[in-house]
Each structure stands twice: as C-alpha cells, then as structure tokens.
Motif scaffolding. Structure first.
Motif, PDB file in Angstrom:
ATOM      1  N   ALA A 130     -14.536  -6.954  16.576  1.00  0.00           N
ATOM      2  CA  ALA A 130     -13.219  -6.677  15.997  1.00  0.00           C
ATOM      3  C   ALA A 130     -13.083  -7.317  14.619  1.00  0.00           C
ATOM      4  CB  ALA A 130     -12.118  -7.176  16.934  1.00  0.00           C
ATOM      5  N   MET A 158     -10.354  -4.885  12.778  1.00  0.00           N
ATOM      6  CA  MET A 158      -9.364  -4.242  13.644  1.00  0.00           C
ATOM      7  C   MET A 158      -8.916  -5.234  14.705  1.00  0.00           C
ATOM      8  SD  MET A 158     -11.377  -1.587  16.240  1.00  0.00           S
ATOM      9  CE  MET A 158     -11.545  -0.369  15.016  1.00  0.00           C
ATOM     10  N   HIS A 159      -7.793  -4.949  15.309  1.00  0.00           N
ATOM     11  CA  HIS A 159      -7.265  -5.818  16.350  1.00  0.00           C
ATOM     12  C   HIS A 159      -8.169  -5.746  17.581  1.00  0.00           C
ATOM     13  CE1 HIS A 159      -4.515  -7.585  19.270  1.00  0.00           C
ATOM     14  NE2 HIS A 159      -3.889  -8.112  18.224  1.00  0.00           N
ATOM     15  N   ARG A 160      -8.358  -6.875  18.249  1.00  0.00           N
ATOM     16  CA  ARG A 160      -9.247  -6.955  19.401  1.00  0.00           C
ATOM     17  C   ARG A 160      -8.817  -6.011  20.521  1.00  0.00           C
ATOM     18  NH1 ARG A 160      -9.151  -9.764  23.917  1.00  0.00           N
ATOM     19  NH2 ARG A 160      -7.375 -10.977  23.296  1.00  0.00           N
ATOM     20  N   ARG A 161      -7.528  -5.906  20.781  1.00  0.00           N
ATOM     21  CA  ARG A 161      -7.058  -5.033  21.857  1.00  0.00           C
ATOM     22  C   ARG A 161      -7.262  -3.556  21.522  1.00  0.00           C
ATOM     23  NH1 ARG A 161      -2.127  -7.685  25.122  1.00  0.00           N
ATOM     24  NH2 ARG A 161      -3.096  -9.717  25.337  1.00  0.00           N
ATOM     25  N   THR A 162      -7.110  -3.213  20.256  1.00  0.00           N
ATOM     26  CA  THR A 162      -7.381  -1.832  19.845  1.00  0.00           C
ATOM     27  C   THR A 162      -8.846  -1.504  20.104  1.00  0.00           C
ATOM     28  OG1 THR A 162      -5.696  -1.994  18.120  1.00  0.00           O
ATOM     29  CG2 THR A 162      -7.336  -0.230  17.887  1.00  0.00           C
ATOM     30  N   LEU A 163      -9.712  -2.444  19.752  1.00  0.00           N
ATOM     31  CA  LEU A 163     -11.145  -2.249  19.982  1.00  0.00           C
ATOM     32  C   LEU A 163     -11.441  -2.121  21.480  1.00  0.00           C
ATOM     33  CD1 LEU A 163     -14.079  -2.091  19.031  1.00  0.00           C
ATOM     34  CD2 LEU A 163     -14.126  -4.591  19.072  1.00  0.00           C
ATOM     35  N   GLN A 164     -10.816  -2.958  22.289  1.00  0.00           N
ATOM     36  CA  GLN A 164     -11.039  -2.881  23.744  1.00  0.00           C
ATOM     37  C   GLN A 164     -10.634  -1.508  24.292  1.00  0.00           C
ATOM     38  OE1 GLN A 164      -8.818  -6.457  24.756  1.00  0.00           O
ATOM     39  NE2 GLN A 164     -10.694  -7.372  25.590  1.00  0.00           N
ATOM     40  N   ARG A 165      -9.516  -0.958  23.796  1.00  0.00           N
ATOM     41  CA  ARG A 165      -9.095   0.380  24.241  1.00  0.00           C
ATOM     42  C   ARG A 165     -10.114   1.441  23.832  1.00  0.00           C
ATOM     43  NH1 ARG A 165      -3.920  -1.653  23.166  1.00  0.00           N
ATOM     44  NH2 ARG A 165      -3.916  -0.888  21.034  1.00  0.00           N
ATOM     45  N   ILE A 166     -10.635   1.339  22.624  1.00  0.00           N
ATOM     46  CA  ILE A 166     -11.636   2.301  22.148  1.00  0.00           C
ATOM     47  C   ILE A 166     -12.901   2.207  22.993  1.00  0.00           C
ATOM     48  CG2 ILE A 166     -13.198   2.852  20.236  1.00  0.00           C
ATOM     49  CD1 ILE A 166     -10.875   1.993  18.353  1.00  0.00           C
ATOM     50  N   TRP A 178     -16.936   6.587  16.599  1.00  0.00           N
ATOM     51  CA  TRP A 178     -17.252   5.967  17.875  1.00  0.00           C
ATOM     52  C   TRP A 178     -18.681   5.415  17.857  1.00  0.00           C
ATOM     53  CZ3 TRP A 178     -20.683   6.631  21.913  1.00  0.00           C
ATOM     54  CH2 TRP A 178     -20.352   5.983  23.116  1.00  0.00           C
ATOM     55  N   LYS A 200     -12.781   3.875  26.479  1.00  0.00           N
ATOM     56  CA  LYS A 200     -12.740   5.340  26.547  1.00  0.00           C
ATOM     57  C   LYS A 200     -14.137   5.926  26.502  1.00  0.00           C
ATOM     58  CE  LYS A 200      -8.287   5.828  24.270  1.00  0.00           C
ATOM     59  NZ  LYS A 200      -7.614   6.342  23.074  1.00  0.00           N
TER      60      LYS A 200
END
Length: 194
Positions: A174, A179-187, A156, A190
């Motif tokens: 990203a 990594m995928h942009r949406r995966t990064l946005q979720r991380i 993180w 959080k």
C-alpha cells in the motif's frame, strides 16, 4: 485471425528458422512457470535455448556468448530488461530481441525499439507470436492482439506484482502504491478482472 492462417505463419517461421545457422536464444524472464513453458515451446520450434531469471544472469550469458535471438521481460526483480537488450545489441548488432511485458505503454515500447528490440509483446505471449516476432522482417507489421487486456486487468496485474515483490506484505505494498491499506485489501480479496 483464423487458426489455419496462424498455423501457416508458424510453419513458415519454423522453416525460416531452419535456414538460420545460429539458432541460439536467450530468454530472460522472472516468472518461473512462464519461463519454463516458453523455453520448452521454443526448443520444440528449433531454437537452442538458454534461460535465466535476472538481469545479472542475462548479462553474464551475453558476456559468455551473445545469442542470435533474445526474449526479455521488461521488468525483472533486479532491474530493467532493456539493459539486457542494450548489452546484446552492443555485443552482437545483428541479434534480434523482443521485449515482453504485462505493463505495456507507448513510451516503453518506443524506448525498447530505440534500445534495439525488434518488437514489443504483451504477456502472456503465445510461443507462436514470439517466434513470428523474432523472425519477422521489418516490412511486416505485428498484428494487434485479438483479446488485449483491459485497463482493469493491467492495473490488477501491476498491483499483484508489487504485492509479490513486497513478500505479500499489505502495508508495504500500500505504501509503494500510494493507496490506503484497506483499499488494497479489498482489491486483493476480489477476483482478477477479465
């Protein structure tokens, strides 16, 4: 590790520092709030502190007057902190330097020691730990941290650092992290893991 033992270690280190003629300390760290806190803490412990936030400024300070001690962040905005350690050891072989990093691994620790660092601490490092590392003899071994960062926290922290380096641009971050942009946005949405 007990609080009393730690206080005794700090007092012993400060007493040892007072015996030293040259108390000059160079701190090279790009996290400005951490740099300011560490600089103040080291000054209260008897060091004469010079601080800077880039490799080039660190090298310039060493060119002017090589300090007896140095605390250098491994990854800086304009390069690798090991360049500062190497330049310091060339200019002043008796200087004692430690490397700080939030991204510790065995390979970089070994490289830091080969370049002339006397110790390698993970961030955020306590000022007492920094003093103990700077003044320790080779016979003493550093203790393992009581609460090391979890692998999730290290990941993180790395993602946050790249995100800041990319000026908070999610798409660029990203791409750099592969990594995928949406995966990064979720991380990023959080909270930080413990």
């Amino acid at each position: 590790m007990s609080t009393r033992w730690r206080e005794d270690q700090t007092l012993n280190a400060i007493a040892e520092l007072n015996e030293q003629a040259d108390r000059s300390l160079l701190i090279v760290e790009d996290d400005k709030p951490f740099l300011e806190r560490l600089s103040r803490a080291m000054e209260t412990r008897g060091f004469t502190v010079t601080s800077c936030d880039t490799v080039s400024d660190g090298l310039a300070q060493i060119g002017k007057a090589a300090p007896a001690f140095a605390v250098v962040d491994l990854r800086l905005g304009d390069g690798n902190g090991l360049d500062v350690v190497s330049a310091l050891k060339k200019k002043r072989p008796d200087a004692r330097a430690i490397v700080l990093t939030g991204y510790g691994n065995i390979a970089t620790a070994v490289t830091a020691v080969k370049m002339g660092a006397v110790d390698y601490l993970s961030k955020p490092a306590d000022a007492d730990d920094v003093v103990a590392a700077l003044l320790s003899t080779n016979a003493e071994k550093s203790e393992l941290p009581a609460n090391p960062m979890s692998a999730d926290r290290v990941r993180w922290e790395h993602i946050q650092r790249i995100y800041e380096m990319c000026n908070r641009n999610v798409s660029e971050t990203a791409r750099r992290l592969n990594m995928h942009r949406r995966t990064l946005q979720r991380i990023l949405a959080k909270r930080a893991p413990r």
